[in-house]
Design a protein around this motif. Sequence first.
Motif, short mmCIF file in Angstrom:
data_model
loop_
_atom_site.label_atom_id
_atom_site.label_comp_id
_atom_site.label_asym_id
_atom_site.label_seq_id
_atom_site.Cartn_x
_atom_site.Cartn_y
_atom_site.Cartn_z
N PRO A 247 27.17 -12.19 49.22
CA PRO A 247 26.39 -12.51 50.42
C PRO A 247 25.84 -13.93 50.34
O PRO A 247 25.45 -14.42 49.28
CB PRO A 247 25.27 -11.48 50.41
N ASP A 248 25.79 -14.57 51.50
CA ASP A 248 25.14 -15.87 51.57
C ASP A 248 23.64 -15.72 51.36
O ASP A 248 23.03 -14.75 51.83
CB ASP A 248 25.40 -16.52 52.94
N LEU A 253 15.88 -19.19 49.59
CA LEU A 253 16.35 -18.76 48.27
C LEU A 253 17.29 -19.80 47.66
O LEU A 253 17.30 -20.00 46.45
CB LEU A 253 17.03 -17.40 48.36
N ARG A 254 18.06 -20.48 48.50
CA ARG A 254 18.91 -21.56 47.97
C ARG A 254 18.03 -22.68 47.41
O ARG A 254 18.34 -23.26 46.36
CB ARG A 254 19.83 -22.10 49.05
N GLU A 259 15.69 -25.31 42.39
CA GLU A 259 14.55 -25.80 41.62
C GLU A 259 14.44 -25.17 40.23
O GLU A 259 13.65 -25.61 39.41
CB GLU A 259 13.26 -25.53 42.40
N ARG A 260 15.23 -24.15 39.98
CA ARG A 260 15.15 -23.47 38.68
C ARG A 260 15.70 -24.35 37.57
O ARG A 260 16.69 -25.06 37.77
CB ARG A 260 15.92 -22.15 38.71
N GLU A 261 15.05 -24.29 36.43
CA GLU A 261 15.53 -25.02 35.25
C GLU A 261 16.02 -24.02 34.21
O GLU A 261 15.40 -22.99 33.98
CB GLU A 261 14.41 -25.89 34.67
N HIS A 328 18.77 -11.28 45.70
CA HIS A 328 17.43 -11.85 45.89
C HIS A 328 17.03 -12.67 44.67
O HIS A 328 15.84 -12.74 44.31
CB HIS A 328 16.41 -10.73 46.14
N LEU A 329 18.00 -13.28 44.02
CA LEU A 329 17.81 -14.06 42.80
C LEU A 329 17.25 -13.19 41.67
O LEU A 329 16.40 -13.62 40.88
CB LEU A 329 16.90 -15.28 43.03
#
Length: 484
Positions: A247-248, A253-254, A259-261, A328-329
Amino acid sequence: MPRPNLLLIHTDQQRWDALGANGNDEIHTPNLDRMAAGGVNLDRYFVNAPVCMPSRASYLTGLYPSELRIFGNGVTLPEDVPTLPEFLGARGYETANIGKLHFHPHADRDHTQPHPDYGFDHLEISDEPGCYKDDYRAWVRERAPDQLDEISIGLPPAAETWQDMMGVEDGIEHRDPRFVADAVPFEADADLTHSAFVGRRTSEYVAAHADDSDPFLCVAGFYSPHSPWVVPQRYLDLYDREEITVPDLPAHLRAERAEREIDEDAPPSQQVTFDEDERRAVRHGYYAMVSEVDRWVGEILDALENAGIADETVVVFTSDHGEDLGDHLTYGKGWPGWDSISRVPMLVHWPEGIESPGRTESDLVEAVDLVPTLLDAAGVAVPSDLQGESFLPLLTDERERYEGRDSALTESRNGKILRTDRYRYTVTADGTEQLFDLETDPGEFHDRSDDDEHADALAGLRHRLIQRTTTVDREGERPIDYQY
């Protein structure tokens, strides 16, 4: 009609749409689809807890997690709580559990010691594939002792901690790491997996009890499609990974993903990106594990046919909760219990009892309703203190006597979740609310709790949740010492 046999097949972590019969045209589930075509598919069936142990305890006792006071994993189901096999055993049923039960924590105990029976006459317990000295490893040792070092999918972190504290050296070769996005082929023979153990032993149990005068309850507990994705290559080969769709993600959420490291020193299970390639890889392994379960469900169904008892056996297929698959990440289960987590498959196959097979019913049904339904089908009086309601009328020709539900309740140590036809409403102990409008936002990506246009809906859901929890919460009630 004689009392039917009851066969409950449940998986671990299978979301409702990981099934061809529920509209997924990418997943390979011919046997489960066959079961749906010959039975009834309840496609809006919700568990009452979004994690394993409280969910299983709830749907095998007919009591809500709040009644059991079990909201998270690691809490043992008290042995004095009546369970489905106890209700049936008292009425002449032979009862068995094969595979995963998960009423007891598995990480901090000796699996060679007897397990509490919880009303079962026959127990072959194996809650994790190959990492404990349990009935699964004993089964493999009998068939292929030279392959014992190849069957563990890895030691759970909590079990590793407990073994270190207790000075336990189990002598088992464990796969490492426990979780990676890419699926890992099972190293031993394909007919030695944990799913093969559950499927083969269940089929053998069915065959051995075909001529018994007493009916049976058999609970078959598959571990798959729970991570890590370890599965025989033949099931991975059913799929072209590059052709699997994901799913897109919405814009917010994108942005969060970007921003996640990544901490390169963290364990592999924490080095996740949630990009499309990774999510596609996760789906590949997950789908393959569902397909392996499907293969063994087919063997179980064939065993019923070969034994001549398929017509008089109620076969139920469901799961304890779902899996987010990165939508949902997140990977795995838990709060806030989106449909990907709380909505699971529910197929019922019963040639002698089902009216108009091949139907899909879309009423809201809860997992706490399972015990009353199976007791109802067996002609056993449903105890008045059970909190579910039988959905047997949905399966038979008595649909007009089924009142149905206007909501499904899921409980967590984090808060409460109410799912209605249109909305998912969540509230935590500190009063934080979320509201998702599934009519306009089926992916449950946009919280509408602060939108003026949804104010009336929010107020109505608050009121409904208060009603639901008031009828469910019985803590503190004591029997009356009746005298006359």
